[in-house]
Design an enzyme around this catalytic site. Structure first.
Site, PDB file in Angstrom:
ATOM      1  N   ASN A 128      28.340  95.987 -88.520  1.00  0.00           N
ATOM      2  CA  ASN A 128      27.150  95.719 -87.734  1.00  0.00           C
ATOM      3  C   ASN A 128      27.310  96.167 -86.270  1.00  0.00           C
ATOM      4  OD1 ASN A 128      24.832  94.244 -89.195  1.00  0.00           O
ATOM      5  ND2 ASN A 128      26.674  93.324 -90.084  1.00  0.00           N
ATOM      6  N   HIS A 159      49.914  96.966 -76.920  1.00  0.00           N
ATOM      7  CA  HIS A 159      50.531  97.625 -75.761  1.00  0.00           C
ATOM      8  C   HIS A 159      51.904  97.020 -75.506  1.00  0.00           C
ATOM      9  CE1 HIS A 159      47.217 100.098 -74.274  1.00  0.00           C
ATOM     10  NE2 HIS A 159      46.399  99.123 -74.649  1.00  0.00           N
ATOM     11  N   THR A 211      45.536  86.378 -86.024  1.00  0.00           N
ATOM     12  CA  THR A 211      46.873  86.875 -85.709  1.00  0.00           C
ATOM     13  C   THR A 211      47.835  86.753 -86.884  1.00  0.00           C
ATOM     14  OG1 THR A 211      47.549  84.715 -84.839  1.00  0.00           O
ATOM     15  CG2 THR A 211      46.574  86.277 -83.279  1.00  0.00           C
ATOM     16  N   ARG A 226      42.909  79.629 -88.069  1.00  0.00           N
ATOM     17  CA  ARG A 226      43.663  78.839 -89.043  1.00  0.00           C
ATOM     18  C   ARG A 226      42.744  78.473 -90.208  1.00  0.00           C
ATOM     19  NH1 ARG A 226      48.463  77.514 -86.868  1.00  0.00           N
ATOM     20  NH2 ARG A 226      48.642  77.475 -84.578  1.00  0.00           N
ATOM     21  N   LYS A 229      39.681  75.311 -94.922  1.00  0.00           N
ATOM     22  CA  LYS A 229      39.397  74.932 -96.306  1.00  0.00           C
ATOM     23  C   LYS A 229      39.257  76.189 -97.137  1.00  0.00           C
ATOM     24  CE  LYS A 229      35.766  72.678 -95.141  1.00  0.00           C
ATOM     25  NZ  LYS A 229      34.564  71.798 -95.163  1.00  0.00           N
TER      26      LYS A 229
END
Length: 241
Positions: A128, A159, A211, A226, A229
């Site tokens: 999008n 970097h 991450t 995180r 569920k």
């Protein structure tokens, strides 16, 4: 001067416009004449998502005349849509950009490959508006049926920032490529960093920064993202209600 049209006249005008669009879309393509043909077709074509129908008027699909393509290894499937002001750029040693059938890249998205990085987008996926996909050093692989909401950013590199030397003088590095499984959905403004695998059917909430890996069918939110569920938990909850 004001003009009035009868209902019959309106039908004739619409028919002429449709024929105009269909005629010029027959010649649409990535070469100079093909881009010019796309430009002429858009005189009477509907904008933004409504331009989807143009992708079925030419086997290649539709590339907006305002899109900027500076890439020597662009591999397009059938019936693709590359929208207004999309930029596809190949930096030094950039690998291929490959799109499966019916991929939609909507307006103001920027796609870059460089320094050995490459990008692959599976069939029927939609990127999008205003997304940034930077495949440098390592690849970005997006599965089929994936939905990226506006303003998502994927970076397969980092970097270097070791002390004693300016950051801009340090070579790019990577923890590995980015992989997004089939039918995953990323909400508005999600950022995905290098070395991450997002599983099939996973959902990542708006504004999250990914991450670490997200399992199949998981729902993840936050910075860092995180898992809160699994999608099947929602189904079970609804059944109990």
């Amino acid at each position: 001067m004001m003009y009035s049209y009868s209902r019959k006249d309106s039908r004739i005008i619409r028919a002429v416009k449709v024929r105009w669009v269909r005629f010029w879309m027959r010649f649409a393509g990535l070469d100079r004449f093909g881009r010019f043909a796309s430009y002429l077709a858009t005189w009477f074509a509907l904008p933004h998502k409504a331009s989807k129908y143009l992708t079925y008027l030419n086997p290649m699909g539709y590339v907006a005349p305002t899109a900027s393509i500076h890439h020597a290894d662009l591999r397009l499937g059938a019936n693709i849509l590359i929208g207004d002001r999309v930029i596809i750029y190949q930096a030094e040693n950039g690998g291929p950009v490959e799109m499966g059938d019916q991929v939609h890249i909507l307006r103001d998205t920027i796609i870059e490959t460089g320094f050995g990085g490459s990008l692959s987008i599976g069939s029927e996926s939609t990127i999008n508006p205003r997304c940034q996909l930077n495949a440098y050093v390592a690849p970005i692989t997006i599965g089929s049926g994936v939905q990226l909401a506006p303003n998502c950013a994927l970076y397969s590199y980092d970097h270097g920032f070791a002390p004693g030397e300016t950051i801009r003088a340090q070579p790019l590095k990577s923890r590995g490529g980015i992989t997004i499984g089939d039918e995953a959905w990323l909400g508005v403004g999600v950022i995905v960093l290098s070395g991450v695998h997002i599983g099939k059917g996973a959902v990542v909430g708006a504004g999250s920064v990914v991450t670490q890996d997200i399992p199949d069918e998981a729902i993840a939110v936050g910075n860092p993202a995180r898992v809160i569920k699994m999608r099947d938990e929602l189904v079970q909850k609804m059944k109990k209600q």
